[in-house]
Scaffold this active site. Structure first.
Site, PDB file in Angstrom:
ATOM      1  N   ASP A 254     -25.692 -28.874   4.573  1.00  0.00           N
ATOM      2  CA  ASP A 254     -26.270 -28.481   5.847  1.00  0.00           C
ATOM      3  C   ASP A 254     -25.426 -27.314   6.369  1.00  0.00           C
ATOM      4  O   ASP A 254     -24.374 -26.996   5.820  1.00  0.00           O
ATOM      5  CB  ASP A 254     -26.287 -29.659   6.836  1.00  0.00           C
ATOM      6  CG  ASP A 254     -27.307 -29.424   7.957  1.00  0.00           C
ATOM      7  OD1 ASP A 254     -27.762 -28.278   8.121  1.00  0.00           O
ATOM      8  OD2 ASP A 254     -27.644 -30.390   8.667  1.00  0.00           O
TER       9      ASP A 254
HETATM   10  C1  BGC Z   1     -30.023 -28.316  10.455  1.00  0.00           C
HETATM   11  C2  BGC Z   1     -30.850 -28.327   9.195  1.00  0.00           C
HETATM   12  C3  BGC Z   1     -31.493 -26.976   8.998  1.00  0.00           C
HETATM   13  C4  BGC Z   1     -30.432 -25.904   8.993  1.00  0.00           C
HETATM   14  C5  BGC Z   1     -30.983 -24.497   8.793  1.00  0.00           C
HETATM   15  C6  BGC Z   1     -29.062 -27.143  10.484  1.00  0.00           C
HETATM   16  O1  BGC Z   1     -28.399 -27.068  11.705  1.00  0.00           O
HETATM   17  O2  BGC Z   1     -29.324 -29.528  10.579  1.00  0.00           O
HETATM   18  O3  BGC Z   1     -31.831 -29.328   9.274  1.00  0.00           O
HETATM   19  O4  BGC Z   1     -32.243 -26.973   7.823  1.00  0.00           O
HETATM   20  O5  BGC Z   1     -29.740 -25.938  10.223  1.00  0.00           O
HETATM   21  O6  BGC Z   1     -31.676 -24.072   9.880  1.00  0.00           O
END
Ligand code: BGC
Length: 788
Positions: free
Chosen positions: A282
């Site tokens: 993540d």
């Molecule tokens: C989120 C993810 C997301 C990523 C990219 C993160 O903060 O937890 O779910 O895919 O950002 O935007």
């Protein structure tokens, strides 16, 4: 020139095409390509090219020079992220975009005229409420084709964390409180997207059940609960649909960051489940990159250059074996080979938004849950509607954060009712119009950030006498309650889970006024998650839980109100009488104070001892008793049970049957539409295990199926295959999945609290499936006294 054309042109202009044949990427040349890469190039491939210091980069960021051969994808759509690419090796970038309810792309694409939109589909919770896996496959297909149109290789979805607690701010992105339903829905979504030649990312792996301090929180959990509840959905999705990528979560589990845990990312995910794709983090920022690489976390997102420097340095110092780096490089190259970008697919920038809007509307029509209907719905002999509530005039399509979608439009309930020919009360239209306009003017300069939004308009406090005078006018009152939520914040109890005083007063006044005028009241819930219903549900004549239905929400709700669509959605989580009925509320950072309070903030990274319970660490002491597993096992009253949902028709269940198969059993039941309008019924198969073995909940969902649209009098026989492995529970002492021999009750439910018929099956032989004894908590987890 399309993107792959640009990549090709760079190759030609710079003469990189003269590289030797065996060092250009093809399926057969993986070894050769890896061999010809420098350590710097390999390290660069393992780190996303997207963000830099923004996401926790450090000053060394600025001083690290990329290898001269590396190129950065020109992110014209400002999408979720991408990898570096290496034209001389034929390695193209992997382009990623969020998210579960549709693609999240910027409206303006740099260097291009015009505006670019994506379809906002119903949020995941609403999709799962359809209990129709085929529908999710279809939505996945549409989402995948939008990704193709915009040149996106991997969609960062589906999100399949469990609804452990109703206050989790991202529950709308997730499917259910039940891991089996979650896994099946995710598998269907992944299958649909990947059938378009576009990858997915099953996220957030794993046990990412709260937003408060999400980047630091340590989930303290038993291996049984971890495997049975929080990993199960991922296991099903991986085994059934093999997502191209899995996204490791922000949090820790039993002291170890998920992103650095070889037991999670290699032993369980790959060795036990057979996952073949890549793991990407993540959007974390820098942690121990070497530990991540060795754990089997192939790609660090969004990436900062200091991570590249770290990999290079630690390989040179011998701290990180280059062989570990090579394993990740190989897997990323395998991913690159699958992408549309590598295969030269040209973006058209022209997705079929009209066709997909129709699919979104159909999905929305199956995702609504009719919670109450004292006969007012579908509306009959109604021409004039008095429409109350801000949200009726401005429908909420979906949540905020990375789950948000830039749609071309959102159909409100007001728009759709007018389009359907209803006459709306002009006074109320003007009143709410002015209220919203005032609110907009007040926040005209507000710039929403990725994790922030302008405060909602707040419900208008209508004078009770005024409401009584209005009740003389319309034929019926329709009132919408709205809620939104999103990434980085958990919800709170007052004015969020619980209704605000203004909302409660509005429902009370409208119900009193219209009832005294002999008229009915319908409440529509346009919400992102569970809200308290027990205190007010007796007042209105009907309650339609619309969830957040995407851009076609107003149309779908109107279709349900008029009867053009017969609601067939059912709850994928329990609606408790009150928040604290959930055992997880003993260990959740619930807040009384709203988003500004400490408990609801995004991250308090770097905090020192003493550690704060539910913020620095969260004890999963409710164990397996999440959602209905608790309420049904301990006979606790709820407001609406898991699996519940009404229809405009009635269904009879008959001829329950079950036969043992070589690997479990096959059950079936016949469903007959006994009412007077056509409808669909979602049937849930629960199993109650014989006593004596491992402790089990009273019953567990093990299969489900939905009928086609049955005309009055029509029947359909539904089948429910269940394998012995699906019946298994996890025995920590033996570190094995175990299915006990004995007689299992097989229950066909309209909900978990409404078994319509049952049968039994005898499993003759016990079975067990030993797995690795990993991810144990440092100390045994204490059980809450209420689940003993
Ligand atoms: C989120 C993810 C997301 C990523 C990219 C993160 O903060 O937890 O779910 O895919 O950002 O935007």
């Amino acid at each position: 020139m399309g993107r792959s054309g640009i990549v090709l042109a760079i190759c030609l202009l710079t003469g990189w095409t003269v590289a030797t044949a065996q060092s250009r990427l093809t399926a057969g040349a993986l070894d050769a390509v890896i061999k010809s890469m420098t350590l710097e190039e390999k390290a660069t491939l393992l780190v996303g090219s997207s963000q830099g210091v923004l996401f926790g980069g450090d000053p060394s960021e600025a001083v690290y020079d990329l290898p001269a051969t590396a190129r950065i994808y020109d992110n014209r759509m400002a999408v979720g992220g991408s990898t570096y690419f290496f034209p001389h090796l034929g390695i193209t970038p992997v382009v990623m975009a969020d998210g579960p309810a549709g693609l999240r792309l910027a409206v303006k694409h740099s260097g291009k005229e015009g505006e670019y939109y994506c379809t906002a589909f119903p949020v995941a919770t609403a999709l799962a409420s359809s209990w129709n896996a085929d529908l999710l496959r279809q939505i996945g297909g549409a989402m995948g084709s939008e990704a193709v149109a915009y040149g996106v290789d991997v969609i960062l979805a589906p999100a399949l964390n469990l609804h452990r607690n109703p206050l989790c701010g991202r529950n709308f992105e997730y499917y259910s409180e039940d891991p089996y339903l979650t896994g099946k829905m995710a598998a269907a979504m992944i299958g649909g997207i990947q059938a378009q030649g576009v990858g997915t990312s099953a996220k957030h792996f794993a046990a990412n059940s709260q937003e408060t301090n999400r980047k630091d929180d340590d989930v303290i959990i038993s291996t049984r609960v971890l495997r049975e509840m929080y990993l199960k959905g991922f296991e099903i999705a991986v085994r059934e649909s093999q997502p191209w990528t899995v996204m490791s979560s922000y949090n820790r589990i039993n002291g170890t960051w998920t992103q650095e845990d070889p037991a999670l990312l290699t032993t369980i995910l790959r060795d036990e489940w057979g996952f073949e794709g890549i793991v990407l983090t993540d959007w974390t920022g820098r942690r121990n990159t070497a530990a991540q690489v060795s754990a089997g976390n192939d790609l660090m997102m969004p990436g900062n250059k200091s991570q590249i420097a770290e990999i290079v340095r630690k390989v040179r110092s011998g701290e990180l074996p280059e062989a570990d780096v090579d394993v990740c490089v190989r897997r990323i190259l395998e991913l690159v080979l699958k992408t549309g970008t590598f295969r030269g697919r040209e973006a058209t920038d022209a997705p079929d938004l009209t066709g997909h809007a129709a699919i979104a509307r159909q999905a929305a029509s199956e995702g609504m849950v009719l919670l109450k209907n004292d006969g007012v719905l579908p509306l009959k002999d109604v021409r004039k509607i008095d429409l109350f509530g801000n949200t009726s005039y401005r429908f909420i399509a979906g949540g905020t954060g990375s789950g948000q979608v830039n749609a071309a439009y959102v159909v409100s309930l007001k728009d759709a009712l007018e389009e359907a020919g209803y006459q709306l009360n002009p006074y109320l239209e003007r009143l709410y119009g002015a209220h919203l306009a005032l609110h907009d003017a007040r926040y005209a300069d507000y710039v929403a950030g990725p994790f922030t939004q302008a405060p909602g308009a707040g419900e208008l406090e209508l004078d009770r006498d005024k409401v009584f005078s209005l009740s003389a006018q319309g034929d019926v009152a329709v009132l919408t309650i709205g809620r939104n939520a999103g990434e980085a914040r958990d919800r709170h109890i007052p004015d969020d889970f619980d209704l605000t005083a203004a909302e409660t007063a509005l429902i009370r006044n409208v119900c009193d006024a219209y009832h005294s005028a002999g008229k009915k009241v319908v409440v529509v819930l346009n919400v992102s998650g569970v809200v308290e219903t027990a205190s007010w549900k007796a007042w209105p004549d009907a309650i339609l839980l619309a969830w957040q239905l995407g851009q076609e929400g107003g149309h779908a709700v109107t279709d349900a109100l008029t009867g053009a669509v017969n609601p067939s959605g059912k709850l994928t989580m329990t609606f408790p009488l009150q928040y604290f009925d959930h055992p997880s509320s003993y260990n959740f950072p619930f807040s009384y104070e709203g988003p500004a309070s400490f408990g609801a903030t995004m991250s308090v990274t770097g905090r020192k001892e003493p550690l704060v319970k539910d913020v620095d660490y969260t004890l999963y002491e409710e164990g397996i008793y999440v959602g209905y597993r608790y309420f049904s096992s301990f006979g606790k009253e709820v407001s609406y049970p898991f699996g519940f949902g009404l229809s405009y028709t009635t269904f009879a269940y008959s001829r329950p049957s079950v036969k043992a198969t070589a690997d479990g059993f096959l059950a079936s039941v016949t469903v007959t539409n006994t009412g007077s309008v056509a409808g669909k019924e979602a049937v849930q198969l629960y199993v109650s295990a014989p006593s004596g073995g491992l402790e089990k909940p009273a019953c567990e969902l093990k299969s489900f199926a939905k009928t086609r649209l049955l005309q009055p009098g029509e029947s359909e026989t539904l089948s429910f295959p269940v394998t012995a492995y699906e019946l298994a529970s996890f025995n920590e002492a033996a570190s094995a999945w175990e299915t006990a021999a004995g007689t299992y009750r097989v229950l066909f439910g309209a909900s978990v609290a409404d078994f319509r018929c049952e049968t039994q099956v005898r499993i003759r032989q016990s079975r067990n499936w030993p797995v690795h004894d990993v991810m144990n908590p440092k100390q045994p987890i204490k059980e809450l006294s209420i689940v003993k």
